[in-house]
Design a protein around this motif. Structure first.
Motif, short mmCIF file in Angstrom:
data_model
loop_
_atom_site.label_atom_id
_atom_site.label_comp_id
_atom_site.label_asym_id
_atom_site.label_seq_id
_atom_site.Cartn_x
_atom_site.Cartn_y
_atom_site.Cartn_z
N ALA A 74 0.82 -1.22 0.00
CA ALA A 74 0.00 0.00 0.00
C ALA A 74 0.85 1.27 0.00
CB ALA A 74 -0.94 0.00 1.20
N VAL A 75 1.90 1.29 0.79
CA VAL A 75 2.68 2.53 0.94
C VAL A 75 3.31 2.97 -0.38
CG1 VAL A 75 4.62 3.63 2.10
CG2 VAL A 75 3.05 2.18 3.41
N PRO A 76 4.11 2.13 -1.05
CA PRO A 76 4.68 2.61 -2.31
C PRO A 76 3.65 2.86 -3.39
CG PRO A 76 5.18 0.28 -1.97
CD PRO A 76 4.62 0.80 -0.69
N VAL A 77 2.56 2.10 -3.39
CA VAL A 77 1.54 2.28 -4.43
C VAL A 77 0.78 3.59 -4.21
CG1 VAL A 77 -0.61 1.37 -5.38
CG2 VAL A 77 1.35 -0.14 -5.04
N ILE A 78 0.42 3.89 -2.97
CA ILE A 78 -0.22 5.18 -2.71
C ILE A 78 0.75 6.31 -3.08
CG2 ILE A 78 -1.07 6.73 -0.92
CD1 ILE A 78 -3.11 4.68 -1.48
N GLY A 79 2.03 6.11 -2.79
CA GLY A 79 3.03 7.09 -3.19
C GLY A 79 3.06 7.30 -4.69
N LEU A 80 2.96 6.20 -5.44
CA LEU A 80 2.93 6.28 -6.90
C LEU A 80 1.68 7.03 -7.37
CD1 LEU A 80 4.08 5.41 -9.67
CD2 LEU A 80 2.77 3.28 -9.41
N MET A 81 0.56 6.77 -6.73
CA MET A 81 -0.69 7.45 -7.11
C MET A 81 -0.60 8.94 -6.87
SD MET A 81 -3.38 4.64 -5.57
CE MET A 81 -4.90 5.30 -6.27
N VAL A 82 0.00 9.34 -5.75
CA VAL A 82 0.18 10.76 -5.47
C VAL A 82 1.11 11.39 -6.50
CG1 VAL A 82 1.15 12.41 -3.82
CG2 VAL A 82 -0.35 10.57 -3.02
N GLU A 83 2.19 10.70 -6.78
CA GLU A 83 3.17 11.21 -7.75
C GLU A 83 2.55 11.42 -9.12
OE1 GLU A 83 6.49 8.80 -10.09
OE2 GLU A 83 6.99 9.02 -7.97
N GLN A 84 1.65 10.50 -9.51
CA GLN A 84 1.03 10.57 -10.83
C GLN A 84 -0.26 11.40 -10.86
OE1 GLN A 84 2.27 9.15 -13.73
NE2 GLN A 84 4.10 8.69 -12.52
N GLY A 85 -0.66 11.94 -9.71
CA GLY A 85 -1.85 12.77 -9.67
C GLY A 85 -3.16 12.02 -9.82
N ILE A 86 -3.16 10.74 -9.46
CA ILE A 86 -4.35 9.91 -9.67
C ILE A 86 -5.51 10.36 -8.79
CG2 ILE A 86 -5.26 7.56 -9.59
CD1 ILE A 86 -3.13 8.02 -11.76
N LEU A 87 -5.22 10.77 -7.56
CA LEU A 87 -6.28 11.07 -6.59
C LEU A 87 -6.62 12.55 -6.51
CD1 LEU A 87 -5.07 8.70 -3.74
CD2 LEU A 87 -6.95 8.29 -5.33
N ARG A 88 -5.95 13.35 -7.30
CA ARG A 88 -6.08 14.81 -7.16
C ARG A 88 -7.53 15.28 -7.31
NH1 ARG A 88 -2.40 16.48 -10.94
NH2 ARG A 88 -0.74 16.02 -9.44
N ALA A 89 -8.27 14.66 -8.18
CA ALA A 89 -9.64 15.12 -8.46
C ALA A 89 -10.63 14.72 -7.38
CB ALA A 89 -10.11 14.59 -9.81
N VAL A 90 -10.37 13.62 -6.68
CA VAL A 90 -11.38 13.12 -5.73
C VAL A 90 -10.90 13.12 -4.28
CG1 VAL A 90 -12.66 11.75 -7.40
CG2 VAL A 90 -10.67 10.74 -6.27
N LEU A 91 -9.61 13.03 -4.06
CA LEU A 91 -9.06 13.05 -2.70
C LEU A 91 -7.80 13.93 -2.69
CD1 LEU A 91 -9.51 9.33 -1.59
CD2 LEU A 91 -10.60 11.32 -0.55
N PRO A 92 -7.97 15.23 -2.94
CA PRO A 92 -6.79 16.11 -3.03
C PRO A 92 -6.06 16.26 -1.70
CG PRO A 92 -8.82 17.39 -3.01
CD PRO A 92 -9.23 15.96 -3.16
N GLU A 93 -6.71 15.86 -0.59
CA GLU A 93 -6.07 15.97 0.72
C GLU A 93 -4.87 15.03 0.87
OE1 GLU A 93 -10.43 16.91 0.98
OE2 GLU A 93 -9.24 15.27 0.15
N ILE A 94 -4.82 13.98 0.06
CA ILE A 94 -3.74 13.00 0.18
C ILE A 94 -2.53 13.50 -0.62
CG2 ILE A 94 -3.04 10.62 -0.32
CD1 ILE A 94 -5.94 9.78 0.03
N ASP A 95 -1.44 13.75 0.09
CA ASP A 95 -0.25 14.28 -0.55
C ASP A 95 0.99 13.52 -0.08
OD1 ASP A 95 0.17 15.17 2.04
OD2 ASP A 95 -0.21 17.28 1.58
N ALA A 96 2.16 14.00 -0.47
CA ALA A 96 3.40 13.30 -0.14
C ALA A 96 3.62 13.22 1.37
CB ALA A 96 4.58 14.01 -0.82
#
Length: 400
Positions: free
Chosen positions: A223-245
């Protein structure tokens, strides 16, 4: 020689062989599909990991129901409009779904037509590793799109054009990352790029579907590296912008503490870690979490206070105490499995000591409890002494 499923306890589940025969598996009409096949080939099916068994069949839903009734196997038409009938065995339910092809999709729902073509059914599935079929009796595996190779490479790959698969069902963006966090070693570049390009499609999904996928993802092994990858790629920006690095860093620290303490990962606790504390309630409301999970999410970052772990567990309960201690960087093992004691005195004993029934009794009892907690939950004799002192103070306050 083809690939076959290895032995696994679920393959001997009571009633499964009879169900397969009833649905014509020996004539090639019905096969096991999906997670049970995938997980068993990965070596996860030797124990209790395989819980859900799904069958795919060339039989139409009404024919499935007729055959089950004739064999006196209980059945429920749980999703018959989409071809799914649930057979209720003594060892648990088994979903039986007629082969399908998509007629129309809008990213959230699909209109399907029934089929008798195994490859056509496989082609509408999301990832190659989820499109593997197995003969219930022999375990022989049928693979139309290279799922076996992808399993060997630990690669989650869309079937066909990733952009098309995502257009059919936007949730596949989150599923791509969740399955990679569970099974993947190698990130499929084409799939990742498609998810990045179509990330805004997530806005069309219900928040409940987003929440369900995210909570599953948060407890996956990677989960940790994959969530990191999602943040890096901007996957969650539209629906969960609170999640950041910074949230990913907090999640990584929590995961390390969970591991060190031998505590199982928990999705609500991990969601609390990855969100800024001030945003927890708003995100919980947006994701439409249950009231209990919403309260727990907000409480998780409330801090541990100054009374110590047992006092925290006494006041907040074990689950909340473990959440708070782990998020605060403290060891929670002192409260895991701890049975909180009961305050060995009640309001009646204070009335006997001279207080009048009412608010003063309640206030004095709270003061006694606070001292009792601070002294480490002493026995009844010591608690009586604390009560004597507290009542004396209360009576002096009345007469002053």
């Amino acid at each position: 020689m083809g690939v076959t499923l290895p032995p696994a306890p679920w393959r001997d589940r009571a009633g499964l062989a009879e169900l397969a025969r009833t649905l014509g598996a020996d004539q090639g009409m019905t096969r096991i599909v999906g997670g049970a096949v995938r997980d068993t080939l990965l070596g996860l099916g030797g124990g209790l990991d395989v819980q859900d068994i799904d069958l795919a069949t060339r039989l139409l839903p009404d024919d499935v129901l007729d055959r089950l009734r004739a064999a006196r196997i209980r059945a429920a038409p749980t999703g018959i409009a989409h071809g799914t009938v649930t057979a209720i065995l003594e060892s648990g339910p088994v979903e039986v779904t007629t082969l399908r092809r998509d007629v129309a999709t809008d990213g959230r729902h699909a209109v399907v037509a029934f089929s008798d073509d195994w490859r056509e059914d496989a082609a509408r599935r999301d990832f190659t590793i989820n499109a593997l079929y197995a003969d219930p009796a022999t375990g022989a595996v049928t693979d139309y799109f290279g799922g076996l190779d992808d399993l060997a490479a630990r690669c989650v790959r869309f079937i066909g054009d990733p952009l098309q698969r995502i257009a059919e069902d936007h949730l596949r963006i989150l599923r791509f990352f969740r399955f990679h966090a569970r099974f993947g070693d190698v990130v499929d570049a084409a799939g990742l790029e498609a998810c990045r390009l179509r990330a805004n499609d997530l806005m069309a999904l219900s928040r409940e579907r987003i929440a369900s996928e995210m909570l599953k993802l948060l407890v996956a092994p990677a989960a940790v590296p994959v969530i990191g990858l999602m943040v890096e790629q901007g996957i969650l920006r539209a629906v969960l912008p609170e999640i950041d690095a910074a949230g990913v860093e907090r999640l990584a620290a929590l995961a390390a503490r969970e591991h060190a303490a031998g505590v199982a990962p928990d999705p609500i606790r991990r969601l609390a870690a990855i969100l800024p504390p001030a945003q927890a309630d708003g995100v919980a409301a947006r994701l439409k979490l249950s009231n209990a999970n919403r309260k727990r999410l907000v409480a998780a970052s409330a801090g541990i206070g100054s009374e110590g772990p047992p006092a925290l567990a006494y006041r907040a309960g074990e689950t909340s105490a473990v959440d708070r201690l782990l998020l605060a960087g403290e060891d929670p093992r002192a409260v895991i499995g701890w049975t909180p004691p009961t305050l060995p005195i009640a309001g009646g004993a204070l009335v006997e000591r001279g207080l009048r029934k009412g608010p003063q009794v309640a206030a004095t009892l709270r003061a006694i409890e606070t001292r009792w907690i601070a002294e480490g939950f002493p026995d009844a004799a010591r608690t009586a002494a604390i009560a004597d002192d507290a009542v004396a103070q209360a009576l002096r306050a009345i007469s002053a």
